[in-house]
Scaffold this motif. Structure first.
Motif, PDB file in Angstrom:
ATOM      1  N   ARG A  24      15.428 -19.488  -1.801  1.00  0.00           N
ATOM      2  CA  ARG A  24      15.575 -20.372  -3.039  1.00  0.00           C
ATOM      3  C   ARG A  24      16.238 -19.343  -4.207  1.00  0.00           C
ATOM      4  O   ARG A  24      17.131 -19.793  -4.813  1.00  0.00           O
ATOM      5  N   VAL A  25      15.400 -18.286  -4.333  1.00  0.00           N
ATOM      6  CA  VAL A  25      15.752 -17.513  -5.323  1.00  0.00           C
ATOM      7  C   VAL A  25      17.181 -16.870  -4.981  1.00  0.00           C
ATOM      8  O   VAL A  25      17.866 -16.790  -5.941  1.00  0.00           O
ATOM      9  N   VAL A  26      17.483 -16.408  -3.932  1.00  0.00           N
ATOM     10  CA  VAL A  26      18.731 -15.915  -3.352  1.00  0.00           C
ATOM     11  C   VAL A  26      19.850 -17.009  -3.695  1.00  0.00           C
ATOM     12  O   VAL A  26      20.933 -16.768  -4.398  1.00  0.00           O
ATOM     13  N   LYS A  48      17.311 -13.244 -10.806  1.00  0.00           N
ATOM     14  CA  LYS A  48      15.984 -13.243 -10.315  1.00  0.00           C
ATOM     15  C   LYS A  48      15.570 -12.340  -9.348  1.00  0.00           C
ATOM     16  O   LYS A  48      16.222 -12.178  -8.150  1.00  0.00           O
ATOM     17  N   THR A  49      14.337 -11.807  -9.110  1.00  0.00           N
ATOM     18  CA  THR A  49      13.823 -11.139  -8.236  1.00  0.00           C
ATOM     19  C   THR A  49      12.459 -11.737  -7.750  1.00  0.00           C
ATOM     20  O   THR A  49      11.903 -12.584  -8.461  1.00  0.00           O
ATOM     21  N   ILE A  50      12.187 -11.615  -6.309  1.00  0.00           N
ATOM     22  CA  ILE A  50      10.950 -12.011  -6.131  1.00  0.00           C
ATOM     23  C   ILE A  50       9.971 -10.928  -5.275  1.00  0.00           C
ATOM     24  O   ILE A  50      10.590  -9.974  -4.671  1.00  0.00           O
ATOM     25  N   THR A  51       8.795 -10.802  -5.530  1.00  0.00           N
ATOM     26  CA  THR A  51       7.952  -9.906  -5.168  1.00  0.00           C
ATOM     27  C   THR A  51       6.917 -10.506  -4.150  1.00  0.00           C
ATOM     28  O   THR A  51       6.442 -11.682  -4.317  1.00  0.00           O
ATOM     29  N   PHE A  52       6.500  -9.880  -3.163  1.00  0.00           N
ATOM     30  CA  PHE A  52       5.450 -10.353  -2.319  1.00  0.00           C
ATOM     31  C   PHE A  52       4.161  -9.690  -2.270  1.00  0.00           C
ATOM     32  O   PHE A  52       4.080  -8.554  -2.661  1.00  0.00           O
ATOM     33  N   GLU A  53       3.012 -10.268  -1.798  1.00  0.00           N
ATOM     34  CA  GLU A  53       2.008  -9.435  -1.632  1.00  0.00           C
ATOM     35  C   GLU A  53       1.117  -9.967  -0.369  1.00  0.00           C
ATOM     36  O   GLU A  53       1.409 -10.792   0.173  1.00  0.00           O
ATOM     37  N   SER A  54       0.227  -9.279   0.113  1.00  0.00           N
ATOM     38  CA  SER A  54      -0.416  -9.459   1.239  1.00  0.00           C
ATOM     39  C   SER A  54      -1.899  -9.804   0.853  1.00  0.00           C
ATOM     40  O   SER A  54      -2.638  -9.294   0.036  1.00  0.00           O
ATOM     41  N   ILE A  70       7.986 -14.231  -9.349  1.00  0.00           N
ATOM     42  CA  ILE A  70       9.518 -14.074  -9.653  1.00  0.00           C
ATOM     43  C   ILE A  70       9.719 -13.753 -10.882  1.00  0.00           C
ATOM     44  O   ILE A  70       9.053 -13.961 -11.867  1.00  0.00           O
ATOM     45  N   GLY A  71      10.554 -12.682 -11.045  1.00  0.00           N
ATOM     46  CA  GLY A  71      10.822 -11.816 -12.174  1.00  0.00           C
ATOM     47  C   GLY A  71      12.247 -11.651 -12.364  1.00  0.00           C
ATOM     48  O   GLY A  71      13.030 -12.572 -12.027  1.00  0.00           O
ATOM     49  N   SER A  72      12.645 -10.943 -13.387  1.00  0.00           N
ATOM     50  CA  SER A  72      13.967 -10.835 -13.936  1.00  0.00           C
ATOM     51  C   SER A  72      14.437  -9.373 -13.652  1.00  0.00           C
ATOM     52  O   SER A  72      13.589  -8.500 -13.919  1.00  0.00           O
ATOM     53  N   ASP A  73      15.619  -9.241 -13.153  1.00  0.00           N
ATOM     54  CA  ASP A  73      16.325  -7.974 -12.984  1.00  0.00           C
ATOM     55  C   ASP A  73      16.564  -7.395 -14.140  1.00  0.00           C
ATOM     56  O   ASP A  73      17.248  -8.012 -14.891  1.00  0.00           O
ATOM     57  N   MET A  96      28.912 -10.697 -18.520  1.00  0.00           N
ATOM     58  CA  MET A  96      28.788 -11.246 -17.094  1.00  0.00           C
ATOM     59  C   MET A  96      27.286 -11.237 -16.525  1.00  0.00           C
ATOM     60  O   MET A  96      26.685  -9.958 -16.744  1.00  0.00           O
ATOM     61  N   PRO A  97      26.738 -11.900 -15.801  1.00  0.00           N
ATOM     62  CA  PRO A  97      25.426 -11.961 -14.975  1.00  0.00           C
ATOM     63  C   PRO A  97      25.395 -10.592 -14.136  1.00  0.00           C
ATOM     64  O   PRO A  97      26.572  -9.994 -13.755  1.00  0.00           O
ATOM     65  N   ASN A  98      24.208 -10.004 -13.979  1.00  0.00           N
ATOM     66  CA  ASN A  98      23.922  -8.864 -13.198  1.00  0.00           C
ATOM     67  C   ASN A  98      23.644  -9.136 -11.779  1.00  0.00           C
ATOM     68  O   ASN A  98      23.074  -8.685 -11.110  1.00  0.00           O
ATOM     69  N   VAL A  99      24.397 -10.034 -11.386  1.00  0.00           N
ATOM     70  CA  VAL A  99      24.374 -10.480  -9.951  1.00  0.00           C
ATOM     71  C   VAL A  99      25.184  -9.743  -9.084  1.00  0.00           C
ATOM     72  O   VAL A  99      26.615  -9.962  -9.167  1.00  0.00           O
TER      73      VAL A  99
END
Length: 138
Positions: A24-26, A48-54, A70-73, A96-99
């Motif tokens: 979804r984020v991508v 947007k960036t996404i981080t995971f945890e265990s 979910i954060g911002s680059d 322009m976006p940083n994408v």
């Protein structure tokens, strides 16, 4: 303590949820790869960036992946010369976006493969359960 098949299903299920959110984020990043501000000086879309945890599940005695946030680059925006654009500054430059679409497409491919791998584990676990049921019937 849980059985290995149930734990496998829980681990795969957590992986599917995490990869769905990542996709979804991508997708959002790709959809907004050219989204600029509306007026001069406005910031464009920020990747947007996404981080995971265990997380350890006591019920299943296994580590499950989950979305931490979910954060911002914070990478800088690129600047393009487009004097006729509504978001152009007095010199004709537009932020322009940083994408990076190539990076997003690579992330999408990796996400898809991870999702498919988790789905395959669930399918195989289901087949094992069905075989056990068949053995018990005989």
């Amino acid at each position: 303590m849980s059985d290995p098949l149930s734990a496998s299903l829980q681990i795969s299920s957590a992986g599917l949820r995490a990869q769905s959110e990542r996709l979804r984020v991508v997708s959002e990043n790709l959809a907004n790869a050219r989204s600029t501000g509306k007026t001069a000086g406005d910031d464009p879309y920020r990747r947007k960036t996404i981080t995971f945890e265990s997380e350890f599940s006591r019920a299943h005695q296994a580590n499950l992946v989950s979305v931490k946030g979910i954060g911002s680059d914070k990478a800088p925006f690129t600047i393009e010369y487009e004097p006729g654009h509504p978001a152009a500054d007095e010199n004709g430059f537009v932020k322009m976006p940083n994408v990076n679409t190539l990076l997003e497409l690579a992330d999408m491919r990796e996400t898809s493969r991870s999702y498919e791998a988790n789905l395959k584990v669930m399918t195989q676990a289901r087949e094992m359960v069905m075989r056990n049921i068949d053995l018990l019937r005989n």
